[in-house]
Design an enzyme around this catalytic site. Structure first.
Site, mmCIF file in Angstrom:
data_model
loop_
_atom_site.group_PDB
_atom_site.id
_atom_site.type_symbol
_atom_site.label_atom_id
_atom_site.label_comp_id
_atom_site.label_asym_id
_atom_site.label_seq_id
_atom_site.Cartn_x
_atom_site.Cartn_y
_atom_site.Cartn_z
ATOM 1 N N GLU A 37 0.772 -1.224 0.070
ATOM 2 C CA GLU A 37 -0.247 -0.035 -0.064
ATOM 3 C C GLU A 37 0.713 1.288 -0.007
ATOM 4 O O GLU A 37 0.349 2.481 0.657
ATOM 5 C CB GLU A 37 -1.021 -0.098 1.255
ATOM 6 C CG GLU A 37 -1.829 -1.224 1.277
ATOM 7 C CD GLU A 37 -2.819 -1.190 2.351
ATOM 8 O OE1 GLU A 37 -2.700 -0.069 3.108
ATOM 9 O OE2 GLU A 37 -3.764 -2.056 2.407
ATOM 10 N N ASN A 67 2.198 -5.153 -3.258
ATOM 11 C CA ASN A 67 0.838 -5.338 -2.953
ATOM 12 C C ASN A 67 -0.041 -4.110 -2.658
ATOM 13 O O ASN A 67 0.567 -3.201 -2.073
ATOM 14 C CB ASN A 67 0.955 -6.381 -1.767
ATOM 15 C CG ASN A 67 -0.603 -7.160 -1.109
ATOM 16 O OD1 ASN A 67 -1.156 -7.490 -2.328
ATOM 17 N ND2 ASN A 67 -1.078 -6.793 -0.142
ATOM 18 N N HIS A 97 -10.255 -6.376 -1.499
ATOM 19 C CA HIS A 97 -11.399 -6.490 -0.374
ATOM 20 C C HIS A 97 -12.549 -5.685 -1.007
ATOM 21 O O HIS A 97 -12.615 -4.528 -1.076
ATOM 22 C CB HIS A 97 -10.901 -5.793 0.577
ATOM 23 C CG HIS A 97 -9.973 -6.354 1.588
ATOM 24 N ND1 HIS A 97 -10.054 -7.313 2.417
ATOM 25 C CD2 HIS A 97 -8.527 -5.943 1.715
ATOM 26 C CE1 HIS A 97 -8.836 -7.705 3.193
ATOM 27 N NE2 HIS A 97 -7.912 -6.974 2.452
ATOM 28 N N GLU A 127 -5.694 -10.950 -0.994
ATOM 29 C CA GLU A 127 -6.679 -10.542 0.335
ATOM 30 C C GLU A 127 -8.351 -10.538 -0.150
ATOM 31 O O GLU A 127 -9.058 -9.882 0.643
ATOM 32 C CB GLU A 127 -6.476 -9.431 1.096
ATOM 33 C CG GLU A 127 -4.734 -9.249 1.227
ATOM 34 C CD GLU A 127 -4.381 -8.226 2.169
ATOM 35 O OE1 GLU A 127 -5.359 -7.280 2.445
ATOM 36 O OE2 GLU A 127 -3.292 -7.570 2.061
ATOM 37 N N ASP A 140 -11.992 -10.775 -0.100
ATOM 38 C CA ASP A 140 -13.422 -10.894 0.478
ATOM 39 C C ASP A 140 -14.540 -10.270 0.116
ATOM 40 O O ASP A 140 -14.289 -9.220 -0.607
ATOM 41 C CB ASP A 140 -13.349 -10.997 1.936
ATOM 42 C CG ASP A 140 -12.522 -9.556 2.636
ATOM 43 O OD1 ASP A 140 -12.506 -8.517 1.789
ATOM 44 O OD2 ASP A 140 -11.906 -9.565 3.490
HETATM 45 C C1 XIL Z 1 -5.670 -6.339 8.761
HETATM 46 C C2 XIL Z 1 -6.125 -7.727 9.677
HETATM 47 O O1 XIL Z 1 -6.883 -8.482 8.944
HETATM 48 C C3 XIL Z 1 -6.414 -7.120 11.015
HETATM 49 O O2 XIL Z 1 -6.570 -8.165 11.948
HETATM 50 C C4 XIL Z 1 -5.562 -5.783 11.629
HETATM 51 O O3 XIL Z 1 -5.923 -5.458 12.608
HETATM 52 C C5 XIL Z 1 -5.271 -4.927 10.411
HETATM 53 O O4 XIL Z 1 -4.781 -5.417 9.274
HETATM 54 N N1 XIL Z 1 -4.897 -4.700 3.924
HETATM 55 C C6 XIL Z 1 -3.677 -5.480 4.215
HETATM 56 C C7 XIL Z 1 -3.778 -6.234 5.577
HETATM 57 O O5 XIL Z 1 -2.859 -5.371 3.679
HETATM 58 O O6 XIL Z 1 -2.618 -6.496 6.306
HETATM 59 C C8 XIL Z 1 -4.920 -5.941 6.544
HETATM 60 O O7 XIL Z 1 -5.119 -6.769 7.528
HETATM 61 C C9 XIL Z 1 -6.396 -5.537 5.961
HETATM 62 C C10 XIL Z 1 -6.075 -4.652 4.683
#
Ligand code: XIL
Length: 353
Positions: free
Chosen positions: A161, A206, A241, A270, A272
């Protein structure tokens, strides 16, 4: 004597029979309803899930994870905040635990993440550092962590990020600790350190909202193009996400193809699909179609190597925390029962050969 031997024969026979029955039951289970892992394996595809380390104590969690996935990644355990209680100390307990779990269960392991502006240890983010000091800490961190995991972690999210959401140019986040202390070239430095630390590892950039064709994905594209020209990056992670209802389409295909032309692989890292609560059967069906479209898309793009979800059971997901009123974003429910989304993934993996 004779009677004894006869008894033994009978017992052995009964034992072998029972084993045979058990094995048949297992084989039947396996051939009747292959798991996601088995189906992905047949195609040489990787299907993965993020692991919440505290839940690894739960047998049902462990069994579902190792049965359904051939890849895993830690949700938090590999982050700097978790690994670095102090400048001169690394705590590898959780990392080693996940490495051992992955090895025992013959699963691939992704490393997430080496350099990020969030979940940093306070001693680092609150400290006063010169550029050289901060670069030194970064190099030490990347080198120590990657070498500790060498041969156990096949791919790393080297930088997470880094690109800001501010269009149209989406510069490297000006407000990030790393940009403020080091400068925007921290991204390239991180990849240099990572390449040197473990030349066998696959190095990822990423980010989120970079799967389509818009100004942010353009900024990601330009960044990885520059890094690739220097041989520093191998692949791009699309976090994904997303809100239920979303479907992969022409924009994602064009993006995947332009990255392929650069020689870069992609993983969905990631995934969902959040549902606005309460859950209804209709909403679960919509969610299933979203998951289906992503799997279909992944299998249609030769440079997409893995589909990783940010968890697998609705019992443990970061969605309700980040999106108020939303949840139920994963493919198993809170009781580890497969949801329609699971069936959709299985259907797609079965179809595509
Ligand atoms: C999130 C985790 O799922 C949580 O448990 C934590 O509190 C915060 O981070 N993008 C990412 C991940 O790259 O590392 C993040 O994970 C979600 C968003």
């Amino acid at each position: 004597m004779f009677v004894q031997r006869w008894n033994r024969t009978l017992l052995t026979g009964a034992f072998l029979g029972a084993v045979g029955l058990l094995m048949n039951a297992r084989a039947g289970e396996a051939s009747g309803t292959p798991t996601l892992r088995e189906l992905a394996q047949q195609r040489g595809f990787r299907i993965g899930a993020a692991v919440a380390m505290p839940l690894l104590d739960n047998a049902e969690y462990r069994q579902t994870l190792s049965r359904e996935f051939n890849l895993c990644v830690a949700e938090n355990a590999f982050k700097m905040e978790s690994l670095r209680p102090a400048r001169d100390r690394f705590d590898f307990q959780q990392v080693d635990r996940l490495c051992a779990f992955a090895q025992t269960n013959r699963m691939k392991l992704r490393g997430h993440t080496l350099v990020w502006h969030q979940q940093m240890p306070w001693w680092l983010s609150q400290g006063h550092w010169t550029r050289d000091e901060a670069l030194g800490i970064m190099k030490d961190h990347i080198t120590t962590v990657m070498q500790h995991c060498q041969g156990k972690v096949y791919a790393w999210d080297v930088v997470n990020e880094a690109i800001s959401d501010q269009g149209p140019d989406h510069p490297i986040r000006p407000d990030s600790f790393w940009t403020r202390v080091v400068g925007a070239d921290y991204v390239e430095k991180a990849f240099e350190f990572a390449r040197a630390a473990d030349p066998q590892a696959i190095l990822y950039y990423n980010d989120y909202s970079n799967e389509g064709m818009d100004s942010k994905s353009e900024a990601v594209f330009q960044l990885v193009k520059r890094l690739k020209a220097k041989g520093l990056v191998d692949a791009v992670g699309w976090q994904c996400h997303l809100a239920s209802g979303w479907k992969a389409g022409a924009a994602q295909a064009r993006n995947a193809e332009r990255l392929a032309k650069l020689g870069l692989d992609i993983s969905i890292t990631e995934l969902d699909f959040r549902i606005s609560l309460p859950v209804t059967p209709k909403k679960l069906q919509t969610q299933a179609e979203s998951y289906r479209s992503v799997m279909r898309f992944c299998l249609s793009q030769p440079n997409i190597k893995a589909l990783v979800m940010w968890g697998f059971t609705d019992k443990s997901s970061c969605v309700p925390y980040f999106f108020k009123g939303a949840g139920a974003a994963l493919i198993f429910d809170e009781q580890y029962q497969p949801k329609p989304a699971y069936e959709a993934l299985r259907e797609e993996l079965t179809k595509a050969k």
